[in-house]
Design an enzyme around this catalytic site. Structure first.
Site, short mmCIF file in Angstrom:
data_model
loop_
_atom_site.label_atom_id
_atom_site.label_comp_id
_atom_site.label_asym_id
_atom_site.label_seq_id
_atom_site.Cartn_x
_atom_site.Cartn_y
_atom_site.Cartn_z
CG HIS A 53 -2.02 0.99 1.18
ND1 HIS A 53 -3.26 0.73 1.71
CD2 HIS A 53 -2.10 2.23 0.66
CE1 HIS A 53 -4.05 1.77 1.52
NE2 HIS A 53 -3.35 2.71 0.89
NE ARG A 57 0.81 11.39 -2.81
CZ ARG A 57 -0.32 11.18 -2.18
NH1 ARG A 57 -1.35 10.65 -2.83
NH2 ARG A 57 -0.46 11.48 -0.91
CG ASN A 87 -5.46 7.65 -4.35
OD1 ASN A 87 -4.59 6.80 -4.47
ND2 ASN A 87 -5.64 8.34 -3.24
CG ASP A 290 -2.34 4.99 3.36
OD1 ASP A 290 -2.26 5.20 2.13
OD2 ASP A 290 -3.23 5.50 4.07
#
Length: 432
Positions: A53, A57, A87, A290
């Protein structure tokens, strides 16, 4: 290379022979032959960590992190495989976006996987035809990138992924359980008060129910509450916990300020301790970071305007090794191995990774557990230049190897070696 007399996570001393990309032999008193011999006596050898995870970017936000800088940070922290989330800009919700991200991933020093995302505009046919690591994180509430979806679309996504044989990972928060009264506050703790623990538990329960109805398996990302962990465990689903939810709590927010804003947020100290217990006792399956870097300038805003996310890929293994070294903690070196390597490889079917065994990829990390280093953001490789773990102690690698190539050597003038990371799914689920 023959690595001589290394101490493995279980405490046994073994020689490890590396040949090409793979581990050729593990045993005692192996004959060196023509191998270059590295004396590892008194040092510990771990399988390279698999961080399932991260948010590197690219594309869209290279000023925060790139695949080159993120993979260097990972290598310096003993991570040999990362899995990037969808994302970005554009979001990874169709085959073309996957292909674009894979081109950026070609700059990675370490091996990698790419997750596909789900939005109202996703194209499951082209996306699921790619070499995805997993589908997800599927957002059940908005986070960075505004990719939150409703329950019906989530159920459709689980059906499509299950049919394609692709794992599903879930960002589980229920926005209807957010505490709108907290919006009147502007202190650092307001974000935690807003995105409640109840919001996570409710979303985990709903996601697990949908999966059970379909006889599907899902993985719950960054679980931050003991309630969420227990719900997923009782439903037969897997979970991950981040280092920041393991080691930080709301009591740290006065010092962290907006650097401590993330989704899900930090919880009360009592919950953090219960999460730690579940990590130590085996209820939690793995640790994942994350890793979600933002610049200091972006974080220098109000608690409502600052972006959510913290860096972590470089400090995960060093922090856990320091915890295992401490006799007052319940973590062992074997448990750290399982949390960071063996179980991620097993859960996500990456059989060539995750263990120091003949036939596995030679993804190895050598550490001296007698030496700790104080963590400082400016000394880290991540491009954002800060860390929520400023001042913590960590045990950092002496060197990190990916498929037989030393990609990081702490003592070298240029610590990073030349290496081309590859998509772990290109191994077709077979031992190399």
């Amino acid at each position: 290379m023959l690595i001589r007399s290394a101490t493995l996570p279980d405490g046994s001393q073994r020689d490890v022979r590396v040949s090409g990309d793979s581990i050729a032999a593990v045993g005692r008193d192996l004959e060196p032959g023509d191998d270059r011999v590295l004396d590892a006596a008194g040092k510990r050898l771990f399988p390279g960590a698999i961080d399932v995870h991260v948010h590197f970017r690219q594309p869209g936000y290279p000023h925060k992190e790139t695949w080159e800088t993120g993979s260097r940070a990972a290598a310096a922290g003993g991570v040999t495989t990362v899995v990037d989330q969808p994302n970005t800009d554009p979001p990874t919700v169709d085959g073309a976006a996957f292909d674009q991200k894979a081109e950026f991933a070609a700059d990675s020093l370490i091996d990698w996987g790419i997750n596909g995302g789900v939005t109202a505009d996703w194209d499951p046919d082209s996306l699921l035809a790619r070499r995805l690591f997993a589908l997800g994180e599927v957002f059940l509430a908005d986070s960075t990138g505004d990719m939150g979806i409703d329950t019906d679309l989530f159920a459709e996504a689980v059906d499509a992924a299950t049919e394609a044989g692709v794992p599903v990972t879930v960002h589980a928060e229920d926005a209807t359980k957010f505490n709108e009264d907290a919006r009147a506050r502007d202190d650092a703790d307001a974000w935690s008060a807003y995105r409640t623990a109840e919001a996570e538990a409710a979303a985990v329960e709903r996601a697990c129910a949908i999966a059970r109805d379909r006889d599907a398996r899902i993985h719950i990302a960054h679980t931050s509450t003991p309630e969420g962990i227990d719900i997923a465990s009782e439903a037969g689903m897997t979970t991950e916990v981040t280092p920041h939810h393991l080691l930080l709590s709301r009591k740290d927010l006065d010092e962290l300020g907006t650097l401590g804003r993330m989704n899900p947020p930090l919880r009360r100290e009592s919950r953090r301790r219960k999460v730690y217990e579940r990590v130590a006792d085996g209820t939690v399956d793995m640790i994942a970071t994350d890793h979600a870097p933002h610049t200091r300038a972006e974080k220098d805003a109000s608690i409502w305007d600052a972006p959510s996310g913290v860096p972590g890929v470089e400090t995960m293994l060093p922090l856990l090794l320091a915890e295992a070294r401490d006799p007052d903690t319940p973590l062992s070196y074997e448990r750290v191995r399982d949390l960071t390597a063996a179980t991620p490889a097993a859960v996500f079917d990456v059989p060539q990774k995750g263990a120091i065994e003949p036939g596995r990829d030679a993804d190895l990390v050598l550490v001296d557990t007698t030496e700790t280093t104080e963590i400082g953001g400016e000394a880290l490789q991540t491009d954002c230049g800060w860390t929520p773990f400023e001042g913590f102690e960590g045990i950092f690698p002496e060197w990190t190897m990916v498929r037989g190539t030393v990609v990081y050597d702490a003592d070298a003038a240029d610590p990073f070696g030349a290496h081309d990371g590859q998509n772990v799914r290109d191994a077709d689920g077979e031992l190399l």
